[in-house]
Design an enzyme around this catalytic site. Structure first.
Site, PDB file in Angstrom:
ATOM      1  CB  SER A  39      26.113  68.370  52.793  1.00  0.00           C
ATOM      2  OG  SER A  39      26.384  67.807  54.068  1.00  0.00           O
ATOM      3  CB  VAL A  40      25.305  63.515  51.295  1.00  0.00           C
ATOM      4  CG1 VAL A  40      26.816  63.595  51.478  1.00  0.00           C
ATOM      5  CG2 VAL A  40      24.829  62.080  51.284  1.00  0.00           C
ATOM      6  CE  LYS A  41      30.861  64.130  54.620  1.00  0.00           C
ATOM      7  NZ  LYS A  41      31.669  62.924  54.825  1.00  0.00           N
ATOM      8  CG  LEU A  42      20.795  65.637  58.239  1.00  0.00           C
ATOM      9  CD1 LEU A  42      21.266  66.297  59.520  1.00  0.00           C
ATOM     10  CD2 LEU A  42      19.581  66.362  57.670  1.00  0.00           C
ATOM     11  CB  ALA A  45      25.624  64.069  61.278  1.00  0.00           C
TER      12      ALA A  45
END
Length: 321
Positions: A39-42, A45
């Protein structure tokens, strides 16, 4: 040939899907799910962990703790494993079982909060647990994705410039609103450099992010039961709220065309296709935050969908070949 030595080194910022042949509207998807976190959350994070290391909050023996409904939890589990940190992910029953298994597979500890907050969601209860844990454990470090400037700055530095680079002619940018990190990073970038691009925030019905009344939500990814501190709505031109049943229908329609995306993506695509007028020559990009693998137990499960939204949300059954 591309070789990476760390899971955080694989970020694809130039992959798009043209949906016009499938839906007859000029919409392209910026696909953010093709990395080891899915996901884009990498991006967020990695940025938040690196910032905490640089300012001395994270170091040997530190334990990262964060509230997440799924995607950021998976991303932080991967970043923590790659950098040698313990990670405690605080989530709730709405999180996808597949996401929970991935978080634990990366060596993180999972805490599931079952007490709803005053808005009927779990975010307030999750954050309360995180704060209490940090007060009683001096080694715990809360990155706080809801208030961290590094959350939106990650997208200001990467996602938005990548869109700008490949789309010199752009009328609409559709962005889902969860913690609003992706939204704020892209919106700030384009308002500074290309204010003619209309920023459309996409949220789920039942979310309180933009002041709507709270109601039960079942699909993690977009929406909150508590307004994120990093949200500045003055950068947003328009807000569209999408019923979760429409999210399910869109994900399944995309799947029947061979595109397997997650719930956040289905919500954004549903909003964009309904917003763009028929026959328009406007140019639009929507950000697709995730892929379908986390949702096989939920929005791609007929029993779960029927119990949550009614049988009509399942959509038509493809004829046998």
């Amino acid at each position: 040939m591309r070789i990476v030595q760390s899971p955080v080194d694989l970020i694809l910022d130039d992959l798009y899907v043209d949906l016009e042949p499938s839906f007859s509207k000029p919409l392209v998807l910026k696909c953010e799910g093709f990395n080891f976190a899915g996901s884009v959350k990498l991006k967020a994070a990695t940025a938040m962990v690196e910032a905490a290391e640089q300012d001395g909050r994270l170091g040997p023996g530190s334990v990262i703790v964060e509230s997440s409904s799924g995607n950021l939890g998976v991303a932080l589990a991967i970043v923590a494993a790659a950098r040698g940190y313990q990670f405690v992910c605080v989530t709730d029953p709405r999180s996808n079982p597949a996401s929970r298994r991935l978080i634990e597979a990366a060596g993180a500890h999972l805490v599931i909060i079952t007490e709803p907050d005053s808005a009927g969601g779990f975010l307030g209860s999750r954050i309360r647990y995180v704060k209490e844990s940090c007060e009683s454990n001096p080694d715990y470090v809360w990155l706080n994705q809801y208030a961290s400037e590094n959350n939106w700055e990650a997208h200001y530095q990467t996602t938005a410039p990548a869109i700008d680079k490949h789309h010199d002619k752009l009328d609409y940018l559709f962005i889902g609103a969860g913690t609003t990190g992706t939204l704020m990073g892209c919106a700030r970038y384009f308002k500074e450099r290309r204010p003619d691009v209309r920023i459309v925030a996409v949220d789920s019905v039942g979310s309180v992010t933009f002041g709507a009344a709270p109601s039960p939500r079942y699909i993690p990814g977009l929406g909150t039961s508590r307004r994120p501190e990093i949200l500045d709505a003055s950068y947003v031109d328009e807000v569209i709220l999408v019923p979760e049943a429409d999210t399910v229908r869109m994900c399944r329609e995309l799947a029947r065309k061979g595109f397997l995306f997650g719930g956040s993506t289905g919500t954004v695509v549903s909003a964009a296709l309904n917003r763009l007028p028929a026959g328009t020559d406007a140019r639009a990009v929507a950000i697709a935050p995730d892929l379908a693998d986390r949702y096989v137990d939920t929005l791609y499960n007929d029993v779960w969908v029927s119990e949550s939204f009614g049988h009509s949300a399942i959509g038509p059954t493809p004829p046998p070949r």
